[in-house]
Design a protein around this motif. Structure first.
Motif, PDB file in Angstrom:
ATOM      1  N   VAL A  36      22.362  65.018  31.258  1.00  0.00           N
ATOM      2  CA  VAL A  36      23.348  65.964  31.792  1.00  0.00           C
ATOM      3  C   VAL A  36      23.720  66.908  30.654  1.00  0.00           C
ATOM      4  N   HIS A  37      23.545  68.183  30.903  1.00  0.00           N
ATOM      5  CA  HIS A  37      23.740  69.180  29.848  1.00  0.00           C
ATOM      6  C   HIS A  37      25.177  69.696  29.855  1.00  0.00           C
ATOM      7  N   ASP A  38      26.041  68.917  29.230  1.00  0.00           N
ATOM      8  CA  ASP A  38      27.451  69.292  29.082  1.00  0.00           C
ATOM      9  C   ASP A  38      27.810  69.008  27.630  1.00  0.00           C
ATOM     10  N   GLU A  40      30.516  68.407  26.232  1.00  0.00           N
ATOM     11  CA  GLU A  40      31.492  67.332  26.059  1.00  0.00           C
ATOM     12  C   GLU A  40      30.848  65.941  26.199  1.00  0.00           C
ATOM     13  N   SER A  42      27.237  65.457  25.648  1.00  0.00           N
ATOM     14  CA  SER A  42      26.080  65.297  24.768  1.00  0.00           C
ATOM     15  C   SER A  42      26.521  64.848  23.376  1.00  0.00           C
ATOM     16  N   ALA A  78      35.261  65.094  31.863  1.00  0.00           N
ATOM     17  CA  ALA A  78      33.887  65.596  31.736  1.00  0.00           C
ATOM     18  C   ALA A  78      32.952  64.888  32.714  1.00  0.00           C
ATOM     19  N   ARG A  81      33.653  66.217  36.221  1.00  0.00           N
ATOM     20  CA  ARG A  81      33.080  67.561  36.411  1.00  0.00           C
ATOM     21  C   ARG A  81      31.577  67.506  36.652  1.00  0.00           C
ATOM     22  N   ASN A  82      30.927  66.494  36.081  1.00  0.00           N
ATOM     23  CA  ASN A  82      29.474  66.386  36.163  1.00  0.00           C
ATOM     24  C   ASN A  82      29.012  65.323  37.152  1.00  0.00           C
ATOM     25  N   GLU A  85      25.819  66.050  39.285  1.00  0.00           N
ATOM     26  CA  GLU A  85      24.569  65.931  38.533  1.00  0.00           C
ATOM     27  C   GLU A  85      24.266  64.475  38.219  1.00  0.00           C
TER      28      GLU A  85
END
Length: 131
Positions: A36-38, A40, A42, A78, A81-82, A85
């Motif tokens: 997941v490309h976030d 917060e 990564s 975070a 929000r994800n 995904e």
């Protein structure tokens, strides 16, 4: 004949436990690999201690904790929000009929263990245990 339900409080079924553990492992892998490309999420070490699944398998609650325990609220935000995904990633890797809706909570197990250890170290408790 129905299962023994005398206690009135019924625990999770074997299926719930099995699906919860599959989701826990998969979610841990997804977070560890950084799928997941976030920013917060990564590079953060996140422990997924447990995943509890509702009886209908439509809701999965993941109990998570950041390494060191700092920034818990930011982590939950975070992840929330994800969650779409994360749900998609889990559905892709598991062979479930449908992917459950994900919810995230702070895992307080470690806090409870620390409190239990503290209680056991008290002189009056130790004295009672030795008797």
């Amino acid at each position: 004949m129905a299962k023994n339900r005398q206690s009135g409080a019924e625990g999770p079924s074997q299926r719930q436990l099995r699906v919860g553990e599959l989701i826990r492992r998969t979610l841990s892998d997804v977070l560890m690999r950084g799928d997941v490309h976030d920013p917060e999420l990564s590079g953060r070490s996140i422990t997924v201690g447990e995943v509890r699944v509702s009886p209908d398998l439509k809701v999965a609650t993941a109990y998570v904790l950041p390494l060191g325990g700092h920034g818990q609220d930011d982590l939950i935000g975070a992840l929330a929000r994800n969650k779409s995904e994360l749900r998609r990633q889990i559905a892709k890797k598991l062979t479930l009929k449908f992917a459950p809706d994900l919810r995230f909570r702070v895992d307080e197990t470690f806090d409870r263990m620390d409190e239990t250890r503290r209680i056991f170290e008290q002189d009056n408790v130790r004295r009672d245990l030795d008797d």
